[in-house]
Motif scaffolding. Structure first.
Motif, PDB file in Angstrom:
ATOM      1  N   THR A 354       0.825  -1.191   0.009  1.00 53.32           N
ATOM      2  CA  THR A 354      -0.204   0.052   0.047  1.00 53.32           C
ATOM      3  C   THR A 354       0.665   1.193   0.016  1.00 53.32           C
ATOM      4  O   THR A 354       0.262   2.463  -0.558  1.00 53.32           O
ATOM      5  N   ALA A 355       2.101   1.294   0.260  1.00 50.35           N
ATOM      6  CA  ALA A 355       3.003   2.617   0.381  1.00 50.35           C
ATOM      7  C   ALA A 355       4.349   1.765  -0.016  1.00 50.35           C
ATOM      8  O   ALA A 355       4.893   0.818   0.368  1.00 50.35           O
ATOM      9  N   GLY A 356       5.041   2.672  -0.950  1.00 51.70           N
ATOM     10  CA  GLY A 356       6.471   2.324  -1.479  1.00 51.70           C
ATOM     11  C   GLY A 356       6.430   1.645  -2.683  1.00 51.70           C
ATOM     12  O   GLY A 356       7.488   1.065  -3.028  1.00 51.70           O
ATOM     13  N   ALA A 357       5.178   1.433  -3.286  1.00 54.84           N
ATOM     14  CA  ALA A 357       5.313   0.605  -4.549  1.00 54.84           C
ATOM     15  C   ALA A 357       5.694   1.213  -5.646  1.00 54.84           C
ATOM     16  O   ALA A 357       6.056   0.459  -6.785  1.00 54.84           O
ATOM     17  N   SER A 358       6.262   2.377  -5.634  1.00 53.93           N
ATOM     18  CA  SER A 358       6.845   3.039  -6.806  1.00 53.93           C
ATOM     19  C   SER A 358       8.250   2.478  -6.865  1.00 53.93           C
ATOM     20  O   SER A 358       8.746   2.751  -8.076  1.00 53.93           O
ATOM     21  N   ARG A 359       8.965   2.057  -6.091  1.00 55.11           N
ATOM     22  CA  ARG A 359      10.110   1.320  -6.346  1.00 55.11           C
ATOM     23  C   ARG A 359      10.291  -0.030  -6.344  1.00 55.11           C
ATOM     24  O   ARG A 359      11.233  -0.647  -6.458  1.00 55.11           O
ATOM     25  N   VAL A 360       9.110  -0.669  -6.286  1.00 55.98           N
ATOM     26  CA  VAL A 360       8.936  -2.157  -6.253  1.00 55.98           C
ATOM     27  C   VAL A 360       8.896  -2.806  -7.823  1.00 55.98           C
ATOM     28  O   VAL A 360       8.051  -2.009  -8.680  1.00 55.98           O
ATOM     29  N   GLN A 361       9.609  -3.819  -8.007  1.00 57.73           N
ATOM     30  CA  GLN A 361       9.457  -4.456  -9.373  1.00 57.73           C
ATOM     31  C   GLN A 361       9.050  -5.741  -9.135  1.00 57.73           C
ATOM     32  O   GLN A 361       9.436  -6.483  -7.914  1.00 57.73           O
TER      33      GLN A 361
END
Length: 387
Positions: A354-361
């Motif tokens: 729910t938070a921090g997804a912009s850096r996740v692959q």
């Protein structure tokens, strides 16, 4: 001999130097050249299953349930103002009095005329009775009897007119006492004591507004008309009035839809009614009105922040058991009030980022922490507007 010894020493040094270089290179090769992969800090929340309220919110203007401009029905001087500005009055409470003396005199005159005509009628009826008795003995002609009957009928009609005149005078006299036609709140005084008022005056004496209950007229997009209409046909549609700061001002119900859709704006109007027992709603006030039109039963829900958008549609990152991220394609049926209803791609119990997804692959290792607990959805009187 000495030259051969020197050559031997030089060869030995070269051999020793080469061996030392190979040992150094081997030692360097044994040191790892890659650093361990860092974990990406994220917040996660669990996907759940439950009931989700479906609501719509529109801007609204508060309006009185009824508004009456109290006017005089007769001409005359204001003798008394019996209310205070801003006072709440009950139906039948005295508001003002007009000088009743001219109308009392007209009533007395009408009653006197009625008494006179009734006396004449009584005398004519007695004369008619005597004429009929004499006609039976041939002492009175048929013509005399007919003339007496006509006189009785004429006086009877006159007495009926007198009664109507008396009733009219009584009504005019009653109009000199002005009472509240309904319960409500009076506005500013429009006429002061001593002023002459006329029945033809357009301004009136005071405006009376019914604020308990009270209504709010809201505007909604045309695309929601079918849903709102269907909800009304099913039964009561609950409504909540909300101020600009998000505070609930009152609960009520949707009472009516306007008879047509505004083609110029692509919107329609709906009216909600509120008890307004505490007077929190006031005529002319701008509020938001939220209506509950449906409840989705036993559906899969995820926090709104878990839904990501990409070229191929919506997706979410799911935390796997080995702490890596799984990029999961999902189908979103509805997204509002901080809750996304998932029709495909997720199941109850899945843990989504729910938070921090912009850096996740996909496949990234995650350092997951539980997201702050929040309600599964805002109750109908709170939260963002459903789109």
């Amino acid at each position: 001999m000495a030259g051969r010894a020197s050559l031997f020493v030089m060869v030995a040094l070269v051999v020793i130097g080469g061996a030392a270089w190979r040992l150094h290179w081997a030692a360097d090769a044994a040191i790892p050249t890659t650093k361990p992969v860092a974990r990406i800090p994220v917040q996660i929340a669990a996907v759940s299953r439950g009931d989700v309220p479906v609501s719509l919110t529109g801007l609204a203007t508060v309006q009185p349930l009824n508004v009456v401009t109290v006017r005089s029905r007769v001409d005359g001087e204001i003798m008394r103002i019996a209310y205070a500005e801003g006072q709440t009055v009950k139906e039948g409470d005295l508001l003002a009095e007009i000088d009743p003396r001219p109308y009392k005199a007209s009533l007395d005159q009408a009653k006197a005329q009625q008494a006179q005509d009734e006396a004449q009628l009584a005398n004519a009826e007695r004369d008619l009775a005597r004429s009929q008795q004499l006609a039976q003995s041939a002492y009175a002609s048929r013509q005399q009897v007919d003339q007496q009957k006509a006189m009785v009928a004429q006086l009877t009609a006159r007495v009926a007119g007198d009664r109507a005149a008396v009733e009219s005078a009584e009504v005019q006299l009653a109009y000199t006492t002005i009472r509240a036609p309904m319960a409500g709140r009076v506005g500013f005084r429009l006429v002061d004591k001593g002023n002459l008022v006329r029945a033809s005056d357009a301004t009136g004496i005071v405006t009376l507004s019914q604020v308990q209950p009270i209504t709010a007229v809201m505007t909604l997009p045309e695309r929601h008309f079918g849903d709102v209409s269907a909800a009304l046909k099913r039964g009561e549609v609950r409504a909540w009035a909300i101020d600009p700061d998000g505070r609930e001002l009152g609960a009520g119900e949707l009472s009516v839809l306007n008879s047509q859709i505004d083609q110029a704006t692509g919107t329609f109007k709906a009216k909600a009614t509120f008890a307004n027992g505490d007077g929190a709603l006031w005529p002319g006030q701008s509020v938001s009105v939220r209506i509950l039109i449906d409840t989705l039963q036993n559906v899969v829900t995820a926090p709104d922040d878990a839904v990501q958008r990409g070229p191929d549609g919506a997706f979410a990152y799911v935390l796997k058991d080995d702490s890596t991220a799984d990029r999961r394609k999902i189908a979103v049926a509805r997204q509002a009030d901080g809750v996304a209803v998932i029709s495909d791609g997720l199941a109850a119990g899945d843990r989504v980022v729910t938070a921090g997804a912009s850096r996740v692959q996909a496949g990234a290792r995650l350092d997951a922490a539980e997201a702050p607990q929040a309600e599964a959805g805002a109750r109908p009187g709170e939260g963002r507007a459903a789109q």
